[in-house]
Each structure stands twice: as structure tokens, then as C-alpha cells.
Design an enzyme around this catalytic site. Sequence first.
Site, PDB file in Angstrom:
ATOM      1  N   ASP A   1      28.729  51.351 -39.505  1.00 51.17           N
ATOM      2  CA  ASP A   1      28.777  50.558 -40.739  1.00 51.17           C
ATOM      3  C   ASP A   1      28.538  49.071 -40.515  1.00 51.17           C
ATOM      4  O   ASP A   1      29.062  48.227 -41.249  1.00 51.17           O
ATOM      5  CB  ASP A   1      30.135  50.756 -41.464  1.00 51.17           C
ATOM      6  CG  ASP A   1      30.375  52.220 -41.793  1.00 51.17           C
ATOM      7  OD1 ASP A   1      29.389  52.922 -42.062  1.00 51.17           O
ATOM      8  OD2 ASP A   1      31.542  52.644 -41.776  1.00 51.17           O
TER       9      ASP A   1
ATOM     10  N   LYS B   1      23.232  48.606 -40.641  1.00 52.15           N
ATOM     11  CA  LYS B   1      21.941  49.076 -40.090  1.00 52.15           C
ATOM     12  C   LYS B   1      20.936  49.341 -41.202  1.00 52.15           C
ATOM     13  O   LYS B   1      19.749  49.055 -41.066  1.00 52.15           O
ATOM     14  CB  LYS B   1      22.156  50.357 -39.264  1.00 52.15           C
ATOM     15  CG  LYS B   1      23.075  50.147 -38.070  1.00 52.15           C
ATOM     16  CD  LYS B   1      23.406  51.447 -37.384  1.00 52.15           C
ATOM     17  CE  LYS B   1      24.276  52.385 -38.186  1.00 52.15           C
ATOM     18  NZ  LYS B   1      25.647  51.906 -38.424  1.00 52.15           N
TER      19      LYS B   1
ATOM     20  N   GLN C   1      25.648  55.618 -36.857  1.00 50.74           N
ATOM     21  CA  GLN C   1      26.947  55.373 -36.228  1.00 50.74           C
ATOM     22  C   GLN C   1      26.882  54.085 -35.391  1.00 50.74           C
ATOM     23  O   GLN C   1      26.078  53.219 -35.696  1.00 50.74           O
ATOM     24  CB  GLN C   1      27.403  56.573 -35.369  1.00 50.74           C
ATOM     25  CG  GLN C   1      27.801  57.783 -36.188  1.00 50.74           C
ATOM     26  CD  GLN C   1      26.617  58.585 -36.706  1.00 50.74           C
ATOM     27  OE1 GLN C   1      25.780  59.009 -35.936  1.00 50.74           O
ATOM     28  NE2 GLN C   1      26.566  58.805 -38.004  1.00 50.74           N
TER      29      GLN C   1
END
Length: 422
Positions: free
Chosen positions: A14, A17, A223
Site C-alpha cells: 500500500d 504503487k 504487496q
Amino acid sequence: MNKIDVVLGLQWGDEGKGKIADFLTPNYQIIARFQGGPNAGHSLKFNGKTHVLNTIPSGIFHENTTNVIGNGVVVDPVRIKSEIERVIDAGADVRQNLLFSKKAHVILPTHRLLDAASEHAKGDAKIGSTLRGIGPTYRDKIGRNGVRLGDLFHPNFKQKYEAIKKEQLALVEFLGYKDFDIIALDQEFFEACEFLKEFKFEDTEYFINGAIPTHKILAEGAQGSMLDIDFGSYPFVTSSNTISGGVCNGLGIAPQNIGDVYGIFKAYCTRVGSGPFPSELLDETGELLRKKGNEFGATTGRPRRCGWLDLVALKYAIMLSGVNRLIMMKSDVLSEFDEVKVAVAYKVNGTETNQIPYDLCNETVEPIYKSFKGWSEDLTICRKKSDLPQNFLDYIQYLETELALPIHIISVGPDREQTILD
Ligand code: GDP
Ligand code: IMO
Ligand code: MG
């Protein structure tokens, strides 16, 4: 010679990206996801609207850009069907611009059930997974028991599905999980598979390698590095390699074809789910970061745990991926704090270290902080470096020196426009 650039998260996910992949897309003709699946939630904001992508790469809203879902990704037909419908509604040309690897593994309804059943069985020790079936799908891939997207076109697909389903339902039952309707799940799954078969499928390793000489390609990570299956805070990690090494396996490209590695980090830290988080703030400062940063999961809506920036973890992530360009996100969130802190080292069982301890989960880790004077100016309106307040620039300068890398992009808000290029 053209090389494949990479954009990936350096923390616990988070980091932003999606925003940056979308922002960088005009420089590229191909955007490719190399790992993860619908556990990701990548937010993009432009023309006043926010879009959240889970499995589809973040270049999908740009014309004439091919978005590849690589072999390293795990795809849930049910979830991607609704994602595709959403993105088509928002105006993207998904039929033309989305390409699936036939070798990407399929998340079956029973993988989702197994994820829920095993989290349930773990009780307090649960990983806090997104319950999207990620762990069980990668487990079947590595265990040579998986189903790949290319199998959807095979005449024996249904038999293969039924055999795996039978095995997995026995396991679900063993784990004592009963809260589902398998007939409805089967129906939804097969409907979604038929929908998906209308799209483009290829052996994308040939497509990507063939495109390298003539196209600019960006690999988009999901991730974050501290959730990497090998180097994250195991077992509180995801089930794929999130570092730049994952690009080679996840797309089928050679290491010498990797070019720039953009490492994205927030100006502070967040984590969602269980597991160690040395610089976590369990006080009102953490609460304020969550509120100001709107730190609630893009996929699950769960509140994110918040804390100060952690340079021990950041340096580790930079080392693992060979990051050569840094991108700092959510700088605007730190305005109005009297002081801003950065963890510069850890004390592990009383001894100071600059390394992540092997057993991060069981050691007593106490961060050692350096404190900076805060700034009150609103950064969301800044568009160039000279607009930024001096106290913030001092903070940036310190980070660049410590990390031995320039900060290439500073993000001051969720919108495409709120981005300052060095
Ligand atoms: P990703 O998973 O790395 O793509 O990140 P997420 O989309 O899950 O979470 C990042 C959140 O921060 C999203 O809500 C973004 O819209 C938002 N965001 C991105 N950059 C900035 C920024 O510079 N400032 C602020 N305030 N929000 C940002
Ligand atoms: P993006 O790409 C933040 C976390 C989960 C859980 C652990 C394992 O949006 O940054 P999983 O479902 O993968 O088995 O969950 O990893 N997690 C994420 N946290 N951002 C993500 O993706 C995440 N994907 C998984 O919360 O702790
Ligand atoms: Mg996210």
C-alpha cells in the site's frame, strides 16, 4: 539496449504503487504484473475519480498500452470478471489492451475456502490474510497440483477441477469450516471462466522477450518487500517474491534485462494484517496518521496499522531489490505534526543493530529514533521542489544521505497531478 524497468513497494504494501505505475505509464508501452493476485488493491486517481485495481496492471486506463498478467500472478476468474466489468465501465479498452499468461495459476473457489478455513483454525495466530485464496493457490502451484489459465481451454478441465475440488473440500471439512454453498460457488466460477475465455491468452514470456528490443516495459509489483515470502517477516508474509528477483520468474525474463528499479515508500509506515512492525505507534500519533492518511485497505477496508518511517527495513528492501530510484509517497500526510520521527536503528535484546533480526517475530525490537522539526504548510498544493517548506526539505535531504540514493519523485496527494518530479 532497452531494459525492463520495475516499480515495487519497499514496505508492507500500500505504498502507492498503483498511483506511480499509472503516472509512469506514458513512458511505457507495456505494463506487466509479475506476482500476487487479488490480494492487491492499487488505487489510481485522475479527473476527480478514484479507481481500484486488484489483478489488472495499472496501465489499463491509457490507450495503446498492453497490460500483461504474467505467469507469476494468481488469477481468480470470479474476481477478475467483476474487475474487468468495472474497468470497462470506466472507459478502458480491456479487450484490446489486456493479455493473460496461460501459465498464470487459477484461484479456485476451494482455495478461497481453504484460506478462510486455515485462518479460522489458526485463531489468534492467524496471518490476517486478505482471504483471497492466495496462500493455498501458490501452495498448489509449488506442490505441482495447480490449475493454470491455459487449462481453462482443455476439454478435460471440468474433470481436473472436480478432482482437485474433492481433495480440497476434504481438507476444508477437516479444518471444521462449513460456512459455504459449493453449488453456488461452482456455478459462479464456471460462468466467470466462460467470460474470461473471450480475452487474450498467450505464452507471455515470448511476447515480453520479443518486445524488449522495440518497446519500453514496466513491471509493476504488488504487496511490499517486507511481505516477501523469503525476506519478509515470515510467516506473516504473502506467498510470492515481491522483490525485484520475482520479476525474472514472474515474467520469464533474464536478470540482465532488468533496468531501473523504482522503490516506492511512504513518508511513514503502515501494515495491514498481523505480524511484527517495529516502528508501530499504538498511541494517538498512530491514530492521527491513520486518519490523515486515510489508512484503510483499498481491497478489504481494514484499518491499517501506522508508525514512523523505518530506515532499517527500508535499507534492507533497497539492498534486496537493487533499487536505484526512490519514490516517496504521502508526504502531505506528515504536515502539522510538531515533530516527525524516523527509526534509524534497532535495539534487539539490548544490543544496537542496523540489520533486520532473523526472528523478527520473537525478538524484542526497540527502534532508536531520530527526530525532525515538523512543518505546518499544506504540501498537497506544491507542484515543484521549490514550493516545498524548508523543514520538509531538510527531512528529505537526511533521507537521501542515509539511503545513499536521490528521491526521484515526491508524491503530495493521491491525484496524478499531485506529483513532483526531481
Ligand atoms: P498500492 O497498493 O501500493 O497501490 O497503494 P494503495 O492504493 O493500496 O494505497 C495508497 C493510498 O494512498 C490510496 O488511497 C491512494 O489514493 C493514496 N495515495 C497515493 N499517493 C498519495 C499521496 O501522495 N498522498 C495522499 N494523501 N494519498 C496518496
Ligand atoms: P498491495 O499490492 C498490504 C498482507 C495481508 C496479510 C499478508 C498475507 O495493495 O500493496 P495474503 O492475502 O497475501 O495471503 O495475505 O499480506 N497483504 C497486503 N498488505 N497491501 C497488499 O497489497 C497486500 N497483499 C497482502 O494483509 O497480512
Ligand atoms: Mg494496496
